[in-house]
Design a protein around this motif. Structure first.
Motif, PDB file in Angstrom:
ATOM      1  N   ASP A   1       0.829  -1.204   0.000  1.00 59.80           N
ATOM      2  CA  ASP A   1       0.000   0.000   0.000  1.00 59.80           C
ATOM      3  C   ASP A   1       0.867   1.259   0.000  1.00 59.80           C
ATOM      4  O   ASP A   1       0.562   2.250  -0.685  1.00 59.80           O
TER       5      ASP A   1
ATOM      6  N   ARG B   1       2.424   1.784  -3.401  1.00 62.75           N
ATOM      7  CA  ARG B   1       1.457   2.338  -4.351  1.00 62.75           C
ATOM      8  C   ARG B   1       1.428   3.857  -4.258  1.00 62.75           C
ATOM      9  O   ARG B   1       1.412   4.563  -5.274  1.00 62.75           O
TER      10      ARG B   1
ATOM     11  N   LEU C   1      -0.637  -2.334  -8.235  1.00 59.27           N
ATOM     12  CA  LEU C   1      -0.683  -1.452  -7.077  1.00 59.27           C
ATOM     13  C   LEU C   1      -1.946  -0.589  -7.052  1.00 59.27           C
ATOM     14  O   LEU C   1      -2.151   0.167  -6.116  1.00 59.27           O
TER      15      LEU C   1
END
Length: 1012
Positions: A951, A954, A1008
């Motif tokens: 996360d 991303r 992502l």
């Protein structure tokens, strides 16, 4: 003759300095293990440097070392060039005649510039690398001499060293790499004022970890007491110790002088005046001895006995008695070889010299000059000329001093002591107006200058002019590395010529020099100055100056703006040089003409012309021209894609110029070799060639090119931080005032590569736009095609990323327009054109298997493994993306991966590995054949990131800051920072930009993206 005379003021006991002596002895032991040692020994006058040195040399001799000592000579403002080295090497020649002859074998004529006993000093060649060649030869000779025995070289009184001696010492301290050699230099620390020329050298040497610096402090009271006990051979009275310590302040020499004055009954010796203290024992000598001491004080650091006999005008018996008194009083010492006399301490000599009346000093120096003129056997030839100049100058006789100083400047030039030559020439110019006209009219340029600017006159019959000295001084300053001074001299000369009504040929010569200096100093590109020179020679009969101007005009055009006009200028330069019979100038012009022919598209004729010049220059012994031919031919071969031939010729060129010690030429040839080795995939060899270029090169341009080559290597290997550092170094070397396309365009290409690697597409576009606006002149296709390809690849890799679509169409159109202006004179550039076309289509999502098949076919026969591996990567990607032949794609991936692995290209290896992972294809023949990939396979599993780290990555990939990441994921900024650090470590990158770029390049953005 009087070496055995008793002295009583020196302690037979070595007091203090145990730690300092231990450092010197330890250096002796280290040198025995083939580790050269460099030491600086400093301290105020009289503090005990000489005594410490003597103790060390005694220990070195006991350990079997060969010892040689040379002292810097304080004589006039210039000194004797390389005096301490000449003296020390002369000692080594006497002690090790066969060994030194073997160490100097093959280079005797050059090394004779420092040690004349090796042979006749040649008249040339002279150039900006002359001094560096001499220094390199000296270093290698010393290393060979010390290969099998420990050699201790001591240079005393560095505070008096001439500029050439300081430069040679610095060179040796920096470059000596092997041999059992100990090099010690001593200097008087209290003389090193803020503007003393030794001060910058000491600061420079302090930064070298290989140089040890020892500073001697004054004695404390206990050490003074032990010194007094040694001198007196009994324990001194404590009150006497207090008195001596207070008045000497712990200075060992002053202690000796105070004791000597006290013992001789000269109670006035205990005076507060240092000058009186030093003179008091001179003044109690017999009159004849005082006279001799004053004569020795003006003769230099050492005065030879025959010279002293001639100058003193005493009978030999009377002179010997006078010397006996001075030596017995411990004022003078006989030299080690017994041929002369010197003061026991330079402080006494300075005091005696300062005590002379001006007229007395002038009279003594006149006697020295007359004696040396009357009998050439009194001094060695190389010393005679320099000392005669100083004697006449100190005698205040300009008419005699001017020709003597000019003769000394010739000697300095022949020894490559250009700084000393410049000082002498400046002194001659200061005297110029004081010399009677009839004396000046007898001086001829042919006798005193080599750089005489031709004016249609015979230099053997035309009287010497001041502007001729300015020309010689200009080149001496340039060869000596003082380009600022050279530039000022050209300005002065042009003003004088303008005031005198002008001499167009002489003025053109000085403008040509200014052009060279302006470019070298980074003040501009030199065109305005060379254009002025060109205007001055228009309409004049052919001459050497005219030919030189035309050669420089054509050469400038070749480097800055190649085109048909410069080709014509080069042809004119060839014709002019041929008309005046200046074949070396003609060959230089033909090199420029041949290069311009090739840049204009006539490759075969241009290359044949360059080879013809190379062979002719070698046959005539014009090594500088031959070296330049090697530089340009290897460069042109690389431009034609003939890299193997370029490497082979570069190896021959390196051997040729290395023997001649043309260091900058060697740097250029090695730099070209590095470029071709890179093309051939011999990257380790390319890196070594580039690093060697940085070691041997002195000029900014070859060093800048070497840094650029290292940047290319780092970029291809995925070492972005190193690539950026080398790019910055290249920019620093090249500067900003002389923007040559062959330097500037590769730097644009490197900046594009670094920006792309760090995911900065906006900067990629900005650098590309600047490069296109700068332009790609004729012959620059070799740099332009890779630049456009790099920019197109960055656009293609960024396709689909957030914020990249805006401006892409315009960027791609600009690349296509630029490509239409470029030539494809060789298969290599045709392949680049094909490659660029395919990348532009990939950036638009329109590339096909056929496009990449054409690229692979065009690149395959070129012998450029890295370029081929990249093409095969794209072809495999296209095959897999279109559902094509998986076996063919697997073979392409394996071949490309093997190449990337061999080259050490981490970046390409990662790209290939991820593509193989996604397609479930083996990268090695023995790897098990995996099944086809599942549709929902996560392509970043192999990266080892946790769910939270994915996360974070991303958001990093979209350019989010730690604070923004924290807000998005409801964590603290500190926790976000920890996650980012872990991601960088797992990805093996150094920065957030690199992490984002890696995610983009490996096409991880789809994985992502936020999941529903």
């Amino acid at each position: 003759m009087l070496g055995g005379v008793e002295t009583r003021s020196v302690s037979p006991v070595f007091v203090g300095r145990a730690d300092e002596l231990a450092v010197l002895v330890d250096a002796l032991a280290r040198a025995a293990d083939q580790e050269p040692q460099a030491l600086l020994l400093g301290g105020e006058a009289g503090v005990g440097k000489t005594r410490l040195t003597e103790e060390f040399l005694g220990e070195a001799a006991r350990r079997g070392a060969v010892v040689a000592v040379g002292g810097c000579v304080e004589i006039g403002a210039e000194g004797l060039p390389f005096a301490p080295f000449s003296t020390a090497l002369r000692t080594l020649l006497r002690l090790l005649p066969g060994e030194l002859a073997a160490a100097a074998a093959g280079q005797e004529d050059e090394l004779a510039r420092i040690l004349p006993e090796l042979g006749e000093t040649p008249r040339g060649p002279h150039d900006e690398e002359s001094t560096a060649r001499l220094f390199e030869l000296t270093a290698r000779m010393l290393e060979r001499l010390a290969a099998d025995r420990t050699v201790v070289l001591v240079l005393e009184d560095l505070h008096w060293a001439d500029t050439s001696t300081r430069h040679l010492l610095a060179y040796l301290f920096r470059t000596l790499a092997r041999g059992r050699l100990v090099l010690v230099a001593t200097y008087r620390a209290d003389d090193i004022h803020r503007r003393h020329p030794l001060r910058p050298l000491l600061a420079e040497l302090d930064r070298l970890r290989t140089v040890q610096r020892i500073e001697l402090a004054r004695f404390n009271r206990g050490e003074v007491r032990r010194q007094l006990a040694g001198i007196l051979a009994s324990q001194p009275d404590e009150a006497f110790v207090d008195s001596v310590f207070e008045r000497s302040d712990g200075n060992a020499f002053f202690v000796e002088e105070l004791v000597a004055s006290h013992e001789s009954g000269c109670r006035t010796g205990l005076t507060e005046s240092l000058r009186d203290l030093l003179l008091v024992r001179v003044e109690v000598l017999p009159d004849a001895a005082q006279r001799v001491v004053r004569i020795v004080a003006e003769g230099g650091s050492t005065v030879e006995y025959p010279l002293l006999l001639a100058v003193s005008r005493l009978g030999e018996d009377e002179l010997i008695e006078a010397l006996r008194a001075a030596v017995g009083a411990n004022i003078l010492l006989a030299t080690a070889d017994g041929d002369g006399y010197r003061f026991r301490h330079s402080l006494v000599r300075e005091a005696v010299s300062d005590d002379l009346l001006p007229g007395e000093r002038a009279r003594v120096n006149r006697r020295y000059a007359e004696a040396v003129e009357d009998d050439e056997t009194l001094l060695r030839a190389e010393e005679r000329i320099i000392r005669l100049a100083n004697y006449w100058y100190a005698a205040n006789d300009p008419a005699k001093a001017l020709p003597a100083i000019l003769a000394a400047s010739v000697t300095a030039r022949r020894r490559h002591a250009y700084s000393e030559q410049l000082s002498l020439l400046e002194r001659a110019m200061d005297l110029w107006d004081s010399v009677p006209d009839d004396v000046r009219d007898e001086l001829r340029p042919a006798d005193y200058t080599e750089v005489y600017p031709p004016c249609g006159c015979d230099p053997a019959t035309t009287p010497l002019q001041r502007v001729d000295l300015l020309a010689e001084a200009t080149v001496a300053a340039r060869y000596g590395g003082d380009r600022e001074r050279a530039l000022k001299l050209t300005k002065l000369a042009l003003r004088i010529l303008d005031e005198d009504g002008g001499d167009p040929l002489r003025a053109a010569w000085f403008w040509t020099e200014r052009s060279r200096l302006i470019a070298n100093l980074g003040r501009g590109d030199g065109w305005q100055e060379i254009a002025t020179a060109q205007e001055l020679v228009k309409g004049l009969p052919p001459s050497q100056v005219h030919a030189d101007v035309l050669v420089r005009v054509a050469g400038w055009g070749m480097l800055h703006n190649p085109g048909p006009g410069n080709l014509a200028a080069a042809q004119r330069a060839v014709e002019y040089a041929r008309m005046i019979g200046a074949e070396e100038t003609e060959l230089n012009a033909r090199i420029t003409h041949g290069c311009l022919l090739m840049d204009s598209g006539d490759g075969p004729n241009g290359l044949a012309a360059l080879h013809e010049v190379k062979d002719r220059a070698i046959a005539l012994g014009f090594t500088v021209v031959a070296g330049r031919a090697h530089i340009n031919i290897t460069s042109q071969l690389e431009s034609m894609g003939r890299s193997r031939e370029a490497v082979e010729l570069a190896e021959q060129g390196v051997e040729l110029v290395r023997r001649a010690r043309l260091l900058d030429t060697e740097a250029w040839v090695r730099g070209n070799m590095a470029e071709s080795l890179y093309s051939l995939g011999r990257w380790d060899e390319a890196a070594e060639a580039a690093r060697h270029t940085l070691r041997v090169g002195h000029g900014a341009a070859p060093r800048g090119s070497a840094s650029a080559r290292l940047a290319y290597l780092a970029l291809a290997r995925g070492e972005l931080a190193e690539a950026a550092a080398q790019l910055a170094a290249a920019h620093a070397h090249f500067g900003t005032h002389d923007s040559q396309p062959q330097h500037r365009i590769p730097l644009f290409r490197l900046a594009i590569g670094v920006a792309e690697g760090e995911g900065r597409l906006a900067d990629v576009r900005a650098e590309t736009a600047q490069a296109i606006a700068y332009g790609f002149p004729l012959g620059q296709h070799r740099y332009a095609w890779p630049l456009l390809l790099a920019s197109a690849t960055a656009e293609a890799d960024a396709r689909g990323l957030p914020g990249t679509e805006e401006g892409r169409a315009a960027a791609l159109e600009a690349l296509r327009d630029a490509a239409r202006t470029l030539a494809t004179p060789a298969p290599l550039w045709t392949a680049h054109s094909e490659y660029l076309r395919a990348e532009l289509l990939r950036a638009e999502g329109r590339d096909t298997v056929d496009d990449w098949t054409a690229v692979e076919a065009a690149v395959s026969p070129l012998g450029r493994p890295y370029l081929l591996a990249r093409a095969r990567h794209r072809l495999a990607e296209a095959l897999l993306g279109s559902g094509g032949d998986r076996e063919t794609a697997a073979g392409l991936l394996r071949d490309a991966h093997a190449t990337a692995d061999r080259l050490g290209s981490r970046r390409l290896r990662e790209d290939l590995a991820l593509l193989a992972q996604r397609a479930r294809l083996p990268l090695t023949p023995d790897e098990a054949h995996p099944a086809a990939p599942a549709p929902d396979t996560d392509p970043i599993e192999a990266l080892g990131l946790t769910s939270r780290e994915r996360d974070v990555l991303r958001l990093v990939a979209t350019g989010s800051t730690n604070r923004r990441i924290a807000e998005e994921l409801f964590i603290s900024p500190k926790t976000a920072s920890v996650h980012v650090s872990n991601i960088l470590a797992k990805l093996g990158v150094a920065s957030r930009g690199e992490a984002a770029a890696l995610a983009h390049r490996l096409r991880l953005f789809a994985a992502l993206a936020p999941r529903p």
